[in-house]
Scaffold this active site. Structure first.
Site, mmCIF file in Angstrom:
data_model
loop_
_atom_site.group_PDB
_atom_site.id
_atom_site.type_symbol
_atom_site.label_atom_id
_atom_site.label_comp_id
_atom_site.label_asym_id
_atom_site.label_seq_id
_atom_site.Cartn_x
_atom_site.Cartn_y
_atom_site.Cartn_z
ATOM 1 N N CYS A 2 108.112 8.490 23.669
ATOM 2 C CA CYS A 2 109.114 9.556 23.612
ATOM 3 C C CYS A 2 110.429 8.895 23.219
ATOM 4 O O CYS A 2 110.544 7.676 23.194
ATOM 5 C CB CYS A 2 109.276 10.215 24.972
ATOM 6 S SG CYS A 2 107.826 11.084 25.500
ATOM 7 N N ARG A 27 109.331 8.574 17.279
ATOM 8 C CA ARG A 27 108.719 8.113 18.537
ATOM 9 C C ARG A 27 107.925 9.213 19.214
ATOM 10 O O ARG A 27 107.273 9.019 20.207
ATOM 11 C CB ARG A 27 109.797 7.600 19.489
ATOM 12 C CG ARG A 27 110.536 6.375 19.021
ATOM 13 C CD ARG A 27 111.559 5.951 20.045
ATOM 14 N NE ARG A 27 110.941 5.624 21.304
ATOM 15 C CZ ARG A 27 110.426 4.421 21.576
ATOM 16 N NH1 ARG A 27 110.473 3.486 20.661
ATOM 17 N NH2 ARG A 27 109.857 4.179 22.715
ATOM 18 N N TRP A 77 106.489 13.106 23.231
ATOM 19 C CA TRP A 77 105.094 13.005 22.749
ATOM 20 C C TRP A 77 104.260 13.205 23.996
ATOM 21 O O TRP A 77 104.197 12.334 24.845
ATOM 22 C CB TRP A 77 104.848 11.648 22.104
ATOM 23 C CG TRP A 77 103.482 11.517 21.491
ATOM 24 C CD1 TRP A 77 102.917 12.320 20.537
ATOM 25 C CD2 TRP A 77 102.497 10.524 21.796
ATOM 26 N NE1 TRP A 77 101.654 11.891 20.229
ATOM 27 C CE2 TRP A 77 101.370 10.789 20.969
ATOM 28 C CE3 TRP A 77 102.444 9.446 22.660
ATOM 29 C CZ2 TRP A 77 100.215 10.009 21.015
ATOM 30 C CZ3 TRP A 77 101.301 8.664 22.695
ATOM 31 C CH2 TRP A 77 100.195 8.951 21.887
ATOM 32 N N ASN A 103 110.816 8.514 29.581
ATOM 33 C CA ASN A 103 109.830 8.024 28.631
ATOM 34 C C ASN A 103 108.875 7.132 29.408
ATOM 35 O O ASN A 103 109.291 6.166 30.019
ATOM 36 C CB ASN A 103 110.502 7.222 27.508
ATOM 37 C CG ASN A 103 109.448 6.605 26.585
ATOM 38 O OD1 ASN A 103 108.323 7.097 26.525
ATOM 39 N ND2 ASN A 103 109.809 5.542 25.903
ATOM 40 N N GLY A 104 107.586 7.482 29.406
ATOM 41 C CA GLY A 104 106.600 6.659 30.111
ATOM 42 C C GLY A 104 105.708 7.544 30.951
ATOM 43 O O GLY A 104 105.567 8.731 30.695
ATOM 44 N N GLU A 483 91.247 -1.148 7.530
ATOM 45 C CA GLU A 483 92.665 -0.766 7.472
ATOM 46 C C GLU A 483 92.885 0.340 6.448
ATOM 47 O O GLU A 483 93.635 1.287 6.680
ATOM 48 C CB GLU A 483 93.523 -1.993 7.167
ATOM 49 C CG GLU A 483 94.999 -1.736 6.964
ATOM 50 C CD GLU A 483 95.683 -1.023 8.134
ATOM 51 O OE1 GLU A 483 95.089 -0.963 9.232
ATOM 52 O OE2 GLU A 483 96.790 -0.495 7.934
ATOM 53 N N LYS A 487 94.538 3.951 7.337
ATOM 54 C CA LYS A 487 95.715 4.478 6.612
ATOM 55 C C LYS A 487 95.433 5.888 6.118
ATOM 56 O O LYS A 487 96.230 6.792 6.277
ATOM 57 C CB LYS A 487 96.036 3.595 5.392
ATOM 58 C CG LYS A 487 96.981 2.449 5.517
ATOM 59 C CD LYS A 487 98.282 2.573 6.181
ATOM 60 C CE LYS A 487 98.409 2.618 7.649
ATOM 61 N NZ LYS A 487 98.079 1.592 8.560
ATOM 62 N N GLU A 490 94.866 8.569 9.082
ATOM 63 C CA GLU A 490 95.989 8.882 9.983
ATOM 64 C C GLU A 490 97.110 9.641 9.296
ATOM 65 O O GLU A 490 97.901 10.299 9.961
ATOM 66 C CB GLU A 490 96.524 7.624 10.654
ATOM 67 C CG GLU A 490 97.255 6.656 9.766
ATOM 68 C CD GLU A 490 97.867 5.507 10.576
ATOM 69 O OE1 GLU A 490 98.205 5.715 11.745
ATOM 70 O OE2 GLU A 490 97.997 4.408 10.032
ATOM 71 N N HIS A 506 72.194 0.120 6.594
ATOM 72 C CA HIS A 506 71.717 0.353 7.978
ATOM 73 C C HIS A 506 72.199 1.695 8.507
ATOM 74 O O HIS A 506 72.344 1.879 9.706
ATOM 75 C CB HIS A 506 72.200 -0.793 8.881
ATOM 76 C CG HIS A 506 71.696 -2.123 8.447
ATOM 77 N ND1 HIS A 506 70.370 -2.498 8.527
ATOM 78 C CD2 HIS A 506 72.337 -3.152 7.850
ATOM 79 C CE1 HIS A 506 70.218 -3.711 8.049
ATOM 80 N NE2 HIS A 506 71.398 -4.147 7.622
ATOM 81 N N LYS A 605 104.858 6.443 16.864
ATOM 82 C CA LYS A 605 105.031 5.119 16.283
ATOM 83 C C LYS A 605 104.680 4.025 17.281
ATOM 84 O O LYS A 605 104.173 2.985 16.923
ATOM 85 C CB LYS A 605 106.479 4.931 15.805
ATOM 86 C CG LYS A 605 106.736 3.595 15.120
ATOM 87 C CD LYS A 605 105.854 3.409 13.898
ATOM 88 C CE LYS A 605 105.991 2.051 13.266
ATOM 89 N NZ LYS A 605 104.969 1.808 12.217
HETATM 90 C C1 AGP Z 1 99.100 2.003 12.435
HETATM 91 O O1 AGP Z 1 99.205 2.629 11.166
HETATM 92 C C2 AGP Z 1 99.008 2.973 13.547
HETATM 93 N N1 AGP Z 1 100.196 3.759 13.607
HETATM 94 C C3 AGP Z 1 98.631 2.360 14.890
HETATM 95 O O2 AGP Z 1 97.265 2.038 14.796
HETATM 96 C C4 AGP Z 1 99.367 1.077 15.324
HETATM 97 O O3 AGP Z 1 99.018 0.022 14.480
HETATM 98 C C5 AGP Z 1 98.935 0.727 16.753
HETATM 99 O O4 AGP Z 1 99.334 1.785 17.606
HETATM 100 C C6 AGP Z 1 99.537 -0.598 17.261
HETATM 101 O O5 AGP Z 1 100.927 -0.483 17.286
HETATM 102 P P1 AGP Z 1 101.786 -1.840 17.505
HETATM 103 O O6 AGP Z 1 101.532 -2.717 16.317
HETATM 104 O O7 AGP Z 1 103.203 -1.389 17.617
HETATM 105 O O8 AGP Z 1 101.289 -2.483 18.782
#
Ligand code: AGP
Length: 610
Positions: A2, A27, A77, A103-104, A483, A487, A490, A506, A605
């Site tokens: 948040c 955030r 969030w 936040n938390g 990766e 990308k 997400e 498989h 994020k």
């Molecule tokens: C990456 O595109 C994602 N947003 C997510 O997987 C991110 O890499 C993951 O949450 C880890 O975040 P960090 O690198 O800040 O620990």
């Protein structure tokens, strides 16, 4: 996950709080709210709205808040309770004496809630946060700081708090336990925020609040206390990051800007980390003896950072002969891991605030392991809990989908592999220098790929209608496939799966038909012919192939419907280049589908809760 911002000063608080929220939207943004104390301190007024901060702004335009110089605001969030107006922060106590943003997670909030209910307190939301507002009211006997201390002593979990109260209408309180919180020092004004970009347009003078600290701010004073009530010393940092560094600088999205920043990020790392003919890992904080004694590396990370760790496994083992294990931090933290003597834990995290990665680090330290962080945020929780830190210095990464931080993490792991190879003498000096020269080429090679971005955008356009993608890679580019799939899924919400190409037979081959797109990483490598065989199997089943190949490859066009190329480079370093076309492919497909690229649904994020 948040965003919090608070203001106390001489200027009008509302526009400052709203502007700060907008800079924190990455955030978390499923609801937001703002609360201010009116000038004579007689009333606290709150406005809250579901959805993006723009909704809150529109609400305030139609229903003004009183003139005020003291307030707090929050972008959420959701963790406890649906993302709606009632659950949006800030939250009041019943008498509307105290207002709080959080936040938390308060892990013991149910017990506290039951206890408070028995005492007659009425709850209006489903959040854990509201418990804190009622505890403040319950503990307040005339001293705000004392009530805050007593309240936070009751709480278990991770939380950053911003508090205002009619009891003291000139004071902004802040508390930090586990979730990030900074103080911004202005001229006759002070601020709190979850992250630096939120207040850079006001001040570059920052105090990083430490865990278990309480700050008491007025427009002219800053006092910091520990939970025992003792005054704590603090250091004022001057942030070099400029406000415009956070701005989009002309790009349509933060993500696109950050994709384009990768050549400079890697160039900066070459400049600072390759000194003469050797690798300088300033911050590692390990003696030569400790480095020599490393028998095992265990990388812990989440998401994209985890994929960078998987690349690191191939590179470190190949160059230094040191065995490497890679764990998703969320698994590592609960599997009671066996950590052998002379194991180096490497925690990779862009934000340095990811709860799972922090928990994995704490688990490793409990078992006596040394921990080095690879991190992009100065002063983050992970950095403070690690024995050493290798900063990426990639600059702020605002787009929720990680791009430049990923390539910077892979680069740092390549540098570490070379450092270990030099110490373990597994490479001759000549071999080391040859690889260093290859690393130095990466920025230029990335710029070369960016020159073909229009072709990549065209391929994205021609393939954005597929309802499902498979990404295949082998060896050091198997993580590249993972990766690339992450990308795409997400930011475009298209189901996409990354797979080891050798595993296709498989099971995943059952997916192949003319309605699927398959992205194959088929750059020149020891397993190139194997990839070509995979592509022939896919073609035979009418699968549509988008290949990533090495520039100059003459045969690939017979096997793929679309080809994106990267310049030739040492096989182990190809993930540093392969990532870029995959990022652009995902970006352009998502834009074409009208998705919110910088703030994809359900994502934040920095995932600072489990
Ligand atoms: C990456 O595109 C994602 N947003 C997510 O997987 C991110 O890499 C993951 O949450 C880890 O975040 P960090 O690198 O800040 O620990």
């Amino acid at each position: 996950m948040c965003g919090i911002i608070g203001y106390v000063g001489e200027r009008s608080a509302v526009p400052i709080l709203l502007e700060g929220l907008k800079r924190l939207e990455y955030r978390g943004y499923d609801s937001s709210g703002i609360g201010v104390i009116n000038k004579n301190g007689s009333q606290i007024v709150v406005r809250k709205a579901p959805g993006k901060i723009n909704n809150l702004e529109q609400l305030i335009k139609g229903n003004h808040l009183p003139e005020s110089c003291l307030g707090i605001s929050h972008t959420r969030w959701a963790t406890h309770g649906a993302p709606n107006k009632v659950n949006a922060h800030p939250h009041f106590d019943n008498a509307k004496q105290f207002l709080i943003v959080h936040n938390g997670i308060v892990e013991n909030y149910e017990i506290l809630k039951e206890r408070l209910k028995k005492k007659g307190y009425r709850f209006v939301s489903e959040t854990d946060t509201e418990v804190i507002a009622h505890l403040l009211s319950d503990f307040y006997k005339g001293g705000l700081l004392d009530a805050v201390k007593k309240t936070v002593d009751q709480l278990k979990g991770a939380f950053a708090l911003g508090i205002i109260s009619k009891a003291d209408p000139h004071t902004l309180m802040a508390v930090r336990v586990g979730s990030p919180l900074i103080i911004g020092l202005g001229k006759r004004e002070n601020l709190i925020a979850s992250d630096v970009p939120a207040i850079l347009n006001i001040t570059k003078r920052i105090i990083y609040l430490k865990d278990r600290e309480i700050a008491k701010l007025t427009k002219d004073s800053i006092e910091i206390f520990n939970f025992e009530g003792k005054r704590a010393a603090y250091k004022v940092h001057t942030v070099t990051m400029s406000a415009e560094a956070v701005a989009k600088q002309g790009y349509a999205h933060f993500m696109l800007k950050e994709i384009h920043e990768q050549p400079e990020v890697i160039a900066q790392m070459c400049k600072t980390r390759i000194v003469g003919k050797s690798i300088d890992l300033q911050g590692l904080n390990l003696s030569l003896q400790e480095l020599k004694s490393i028998q095992q590396v265990n990388i812990v990370a989440c998401g994209t950072a985890y994929h960078a760790g998987l690349v690191g496994q191939y590179v470190i083992e190949k160059l230094s002969g040191v065995p490497v294990k890679v764990d998703a931090a969320s698994e590592f933290r609960y599997r009671d891991p066996i950590i052998l003597k002379n194991t180096l834990i490497i925690a990779v995290s862009q934000s340095g605030e990811t709860a799972d990665t922090l928990a994995a680090v704490r688990e490793a330290k409990k078992k006596g392991a040394k921990v080095v962080a690879i991190c992009n945020v100065v002063g983050s929780s992970l950095v403070r809990e690690s024995d050493g830190v290798l900063y990426n210095h990639a600059g702020p990464e605002i787009g929720v989908a990680s791009t430049k931080a990923y390539t910077a993490q892979v680069m740092m792991l390549c540098l570490l592999a070379l450092k270990l190879a030099a110490i373990k003498k597994t490479l001759s000096f000549k071999q080391q220098q040859a690889l260093i020269q290859e690393l130095k080429k990466i920025p230029q090679l990335l710029r070369k790929i960016l020159k073909s971005k229009a072709d990549i955008a065209k391929i994205a356009k021609q393939n954005s209608h597929y309802g499902c993608f498979l990404f295949l890679g082998r060896n050091v580019n198997y993580p590249s496939a993972l990766e690339g799939a992450l990308k795409l899924k997400e930011i475009s919400y298209i189901p996409a799966e990354g797979y080891a190409a050798g595993e296709m037979k498989h099971g995943p081959i059952a997916l192949i038909d003319e309605y699927r797109a398959v992205v194959c990483v088929a750059t020149h490598s020891a397993v190139y012919e194997k990839m070509i065989s995979n592509m022939q199997e896919i073609r035979a089943r009418k699968g549509k192939i988008i290949a990533i190949a090495t520039a100059g490859d003459k045969t690939i066009h017979h096997h793929a419907h679309h080809v994106m190329t990267i310049p030739a480079v040492h096989e182990l370093l190809t993930p540093l280049l392969v990532a870029l076309p995959l990022q652009l492919l995902a970006y352009h497909i998502a834009v074409r589908l009208g998705c919110d690229v910088d703030q994809p649904r359900n994502l934040a994020k920095s995932v600072t809760v489990e």
